[in-house]
Write a protein that holds these residues in place. Structure first.
Motif, PDB file in Angstrom:
ATOM      1  N   GLY A  85      -8.412  10.282 -12.301  1.00  0.00           N
ATOM      2  CA  GLY A  85      -9.515   9.326 -12.369  1.00  0.00           C
ATOM      3  C   GLY A  85      -9.067   7.881 -12.254  1.00  0.00           C
ATOM      4  O   GLY A  85      -8.048   7.560 -11.654  1.00  0.00           O
ATOM      5  N   LYS A  86      -9.850   6.987 -12.848  1.00  0.00           N
ATOM      6  CA  LYS A  86      -9.616   5.550 -12.757  1.00  0.00           C
ATOM      7  C   LYS A  86      -8.257   5.131 -13.326  1.00  0.00           C
ATOM      8  O   LYS A  86      -7.607   4.273 -12.741  1.00  0.00           O
ATOM      9  CB  LYS A  86     -10.758   4.826 -13.479  1.00  0.00           C
ATOM     10  N   PRO A  87      -7.788   5.701 -14.451  1.00  0.00           N
ATOM     11  CA  PRO A  87      -6.465   5.294 -14.953  1.00  0.00           C
ATOM     12  C   PRO A  87      -5.348   5.546 -13.949  1.00  0.00           C
ATOM     13  O   PRO A  87      -4.347   4.843 -13.953  1.00  0.00           O
ATOM     14  CB  PRO A  87      -6.270   6.144 -16.214  1.00  0.00           C
ATOM     15  N   ARG A  88      -5.518   6.514 -13.084  1.00  0.00           N
ATOM     16  CA  ARG A  88      -4.502   6.801 -12.062  1.00  0.00           C
ATOM     17  C   ARG A  88      -4.318   5.588 -11.150  1.00  0.00           C
ATOM     18  O   ARG A  88      -3.190   5.209 -10.836  1.00  0.00           O
ATOM     19  CB  ARG A  88      -4.939   8.020 -11.262  1.00  0.00           C
ATOM     20  N   GLY A  89      -5.405   4.976 -10.740  1.00  0.00           N
ATOM     21  CA  GLY A  89      -5.323   3.765  -9.914  1.00  0.00           C
ATOM     22  C   GLY A  89      -4.732   2.596 -10.677  1.00  0.00           C
ATOM     23  O   GLY A  89      -3.967   1.813 -10.126  1.00  0.00           O
ATOM     24  N   ASN A  90      -5.076   2.477 -11.957  1.00  0.00           N
ATOM     25  CA  ASN A  90      -4.539   1.384 -12.765  1.00  0.00           C
ATOM     26  C   ASN A  90      -3.037   1.520 -12.972  1.00  0.00           C
ATOM     27  O   ASN A  90      -2.308   0.542 -12.901  1.00  0.00           O
ATOM     28  CB  ASN A  90      -5.256   1.326 -14.118  1.00  0.00           C
ATOM     29  N   VAL A  91      -2.579   2.733 -13.233  1.00  0.00           N
ATOM     30  CA  VAL A  91      -1.142   2.955 -13.416  1.00  0.00           C
ATOM     31  C   VAL A  91      -0.400   2.700 -12.101  1.00  0.00           C
ATOM     32  O   VAL A  91       0.659   2.074 -12.087  1.00  0.00           O
ATOM     33  CB  VAL A  91      -0.872   4.381 -13.948  1.00  0.00           C
ATOM     34  N   ALA A 141       3.022  -0.916  -8.769  1.00  0.00           N
ATOM     35  CA  ALA A 141       3.137  -1.800  -7.610  1.00  0.00           C
ATOM     36  C   ALA A 141       3.309  -3.254  -8.041  1.00  0.00           C
ATOM     37  O   ALA A 141       4.051  -4.007  -7.414  1.00  0.00           O
ATOM     38  CB  ALA A 141       1.915  -1.652  -6.722  1.00  0.00           C
ATOM     39  N   ALA A 142       2.633  -3.653  -9.119  1.00  0.00           N
ATOM     40  CA  ALA A 142       2.788  -5.021  -9.620  1.00  0.00           C
ATOM     41  C   ALA A 142       4.210  -5.255 -10.121  1.00  0.00           C
ATOM     42  O   ALA A 142       4.768  -6.336  -9.920  1.00  0.00           O
ATOM     43  CB  ALA A 142       1.773  -5.292 -10.719  1.00  0.00           C
ATOM     44  N   ALA A 143       4.807  -4.245 -10.756  1.00  0.00           N
ATOM     45  CA  ALA A 143       6.194  -4.370 -11.198  1.00  0.00           C
ATOM     46  C   ALA A 143       7.123  -4.533  -9.996  1.00  0.00           C
ATOM     47  O   ALA A 143       8.061  -5.334 -10.023  1.00  0.00           O
ATOM     48  CB  ALA A 143       6.586  -3.161 -12.027  1.00  0.00           C
ATOM     49  N   TYR A 144       6.854  -3.789  -8.929  1.00  0.00           N
ATOM     50  CA  TYR A 144       7.623  -3.936  -7.689  1.00  0.00           C
ATOM     51  C   TYR A 144       7.468  -5.351  -7.134  1.00  0.00           C
ATOM     52  O   TYR A 144       8.437  -5.992  -6.745  1.00  0.00           O
ATOM     53  CB  TYR A 144       7.134  -2.895  -6.676  1.00  0.00           C
ATOM     54  N   PHE A 145       6.225  -5.836  -7.127  1.00  0.00           N
ATOM     55  CA  PHE A 145       5.923  -7.175  -6.623  1.00  0.00           C
ATOM     56  C   PHE A 145       6.660  -8.240  -7.436  1.00  0.00           C
ATOM     57  O   PHE A 145       7.262  -9.155  -6.883  1.00  0.00           O
ATOM     58  CB  PHE A 145       4.405  -7.381  -6.660  1.00  0.00           C
ATOM     59  N   VAL A 159       2.461 -13.671   2.063  1.00  0.00           N
ATOM     60  CA  VAL A 159       2.908 -12.368   1.571  1.00  0.00           C
ATOM     61  C   VAL A 159       2.517 -12.195   0.099  1.00  0.00           C
ATOM     62  O   VAL A 159       2.005 -11.147  -0.299  1.00  0.00           O
ATOM     63  CB  VAL A 159       4.428 -12.197   1.774  1.00  0.00           C
ATOM     64  N   LEU A 160       2.723 -13.221  -0.721  1.00  0.00           N
ATOM     65  CA  LEU A 160       2.367 -13.135  -2.132  1.00  0.00           C
ATOM     66  C   LEU A 160       0.872 -12.910  -2.327  1.00  0.00           C
ATOM     67  O   LEU A 160       0.460 -12.056  -3.119  1.00  0.00           O
ATOM     68  CB  LEU A 160       2.789 -14.415  -2.866  1.00  0.00           C
ATOM     69  N   LEU A 161       0.059 -13.657  -1.621  1.00  0.00           N
ATOM     70  CA  LEU A 161      -1.389 -13.499  -1.745  1.00  0.00           C
ATOM     71  C   LEU A 161      -1.852 -12.133  -1.248  1.00  0.00           C
ATOM     72  O   LEU A 161      -2.777 -11.544  -1.811  1.00  0.00           O
ATOM     73  CB  LEU A 161      -2.109 -14.624  -1.010  1.00  0.00           C
ATOM     74  N   THR A 162      -1.214 -11.618  -0.221  1.00  0.00           N
ATOM     75  CA  THR A 162      -1.553 -10.286   0.273  1.00  0.00           C
ATOM     76  C   THR A 162      -1.201  -9.223  -0.766  1.00  0.00           C
ATOM     77  O   THR A 162      -1.981  -8.297  -1.008  1.00  0.00           O
ATOM     78  CB  THR A 162      -0.826  -9.994   1.590  1.00  0.00           C
ATOM     79  N   TYR A 163      -0.026  -9.348  -1.387  1.00  0.00           N
ATOM     80  CA  TYR A 163       0.359  -8.420  -2.451  1.00  0.00           C
ATOM     81  C   TYR A 163      -0.664  -8.451  -3.579  1.00  0.00           C
ATOM     82  O   TYR A 163      -1.119  -7.412  -4.055  1.00  0.00           O
ATOM     83  CB  TYR A 163       1.728  -8.787  -3.026  1.00  0.00           C
ATOM     84  N   ILE A 194       0.837  -1.196   0.000  1.00  0.00           N
ATOM     85  CA  ILE A 194       0.000   0.000   0.000  1.00  0.00           C
ATOM     86  C   ILE A 194       0.877   1.252   0.000  1.00  0.00           C
ATOM     87  O   ILE A 194       0.553   2.246  -0.648  1.00  0.00           O
ATOM     88  CB  ILE A 194      -0.986  -0.026   1.172  1.00  0.00           C
ATOM     89  N   LEU A 195       1.994   1.213   0.689  1.00  0.00           N
ATOM     90  CA  LEU A 195       2.922   2.337   0.668  1.00  0.00           C
ATOM     91  C   LEU A 195       3.464   2.560  -0.740  1.00  0.00           C
ATOM     92  O   LEU A 195       3.500   3.694  -1.229  1.00  0.00           O
ATOM     93  CB  LEU A 195       4.074   2.097   1.640  1.00  0.00           C
ATOM     94  N   VAL A 196       3.870   1.488  -1.407  1.00  0.00           N
ATOM     95  CA  VAL A 196       4.378   1.602  -2.773  1.00  0.00           C
ATOM     96  C   VAL A 196       3.288   2.143  -3.699  1.00  0.00           C
ATOM     97  O   VAL A 196       3.524   3.061  -4.482  1.00  0.00           O
ATOM     98  CB  VAL A 196       4.898   0.235  -3.282  1.00  0.00           C
ATOM     99  N   MET A 197       2.067   1.594  -3.585  1.00  0.00           N
ATOM    100  CA  MET A 197       0.978   2.057  -4.442  1.00  0.00           C
ATOM    101  C   MET A 197       0.590   3.492  -4.121  1.00  0.00           C
ATOM    102  O   MET A 197       0.298   4.275  -5.023  1.00  0.00           O
ATOM    103  CB  MET A 197      -0.239   1.145  -4.293  1.00  0.00           C
TER     104      MET A 197
END
Length: 97
Positions: A34-40, A45-49, A73-77, A18-21
């Motif tokens: 808007g919505k694209p901001r959350g997607n980006v 965050a997915a790249a970090y994961f 941890v993986l499932l939480t991410y 959540i901190l990274v996102m």
């Protein structure tokens, strides 16, 4: 592994992702709205994961998947990223009703 340990690991993992996102969300807020901001932000965050997972996988191989702590941890991410990317904009939802 105890339930308390698993819950603690899930909490720490969710705070970390959540901190990274959140930082990504604030940083790209000047360019995307808007919505694209959350997607980006979720994509960042997915790249970090994926990078963290590749690092762990390079060190231990397939044994990393068998460890219950790593699975938590993986499932939480994954859950945090999906919830963040799929959330609806409350103002748009109210306006369309």
């Amino acid at each position: 592994m105890t339930f308390g340990l698993g819950l603690g690991l899930a909490f720490i993992a969710s705070c970390q992702i959540i901190l990274v996102m959140g930082l990504a969300y604030l940083a790209i807020g000047r360019w995307v709205q808007g919505k694209p901001r959350g997607n980006v932000s979720a994509a960042i965050a997915a790249a970090y994961f994926v990078g963290r997972f590749q690092h762990e996988f390079a060190e231990t191989g397939w044994e990393v998947i068998a460890d219950p702590k790593v699975l938590i941890v993986l499932l939480t991410y994954i859950a945090a990223i999906l919830l963040f990317a799929l959330r609806t904009n409350r103002a748009e939802q109210i306006a369309s009703a």
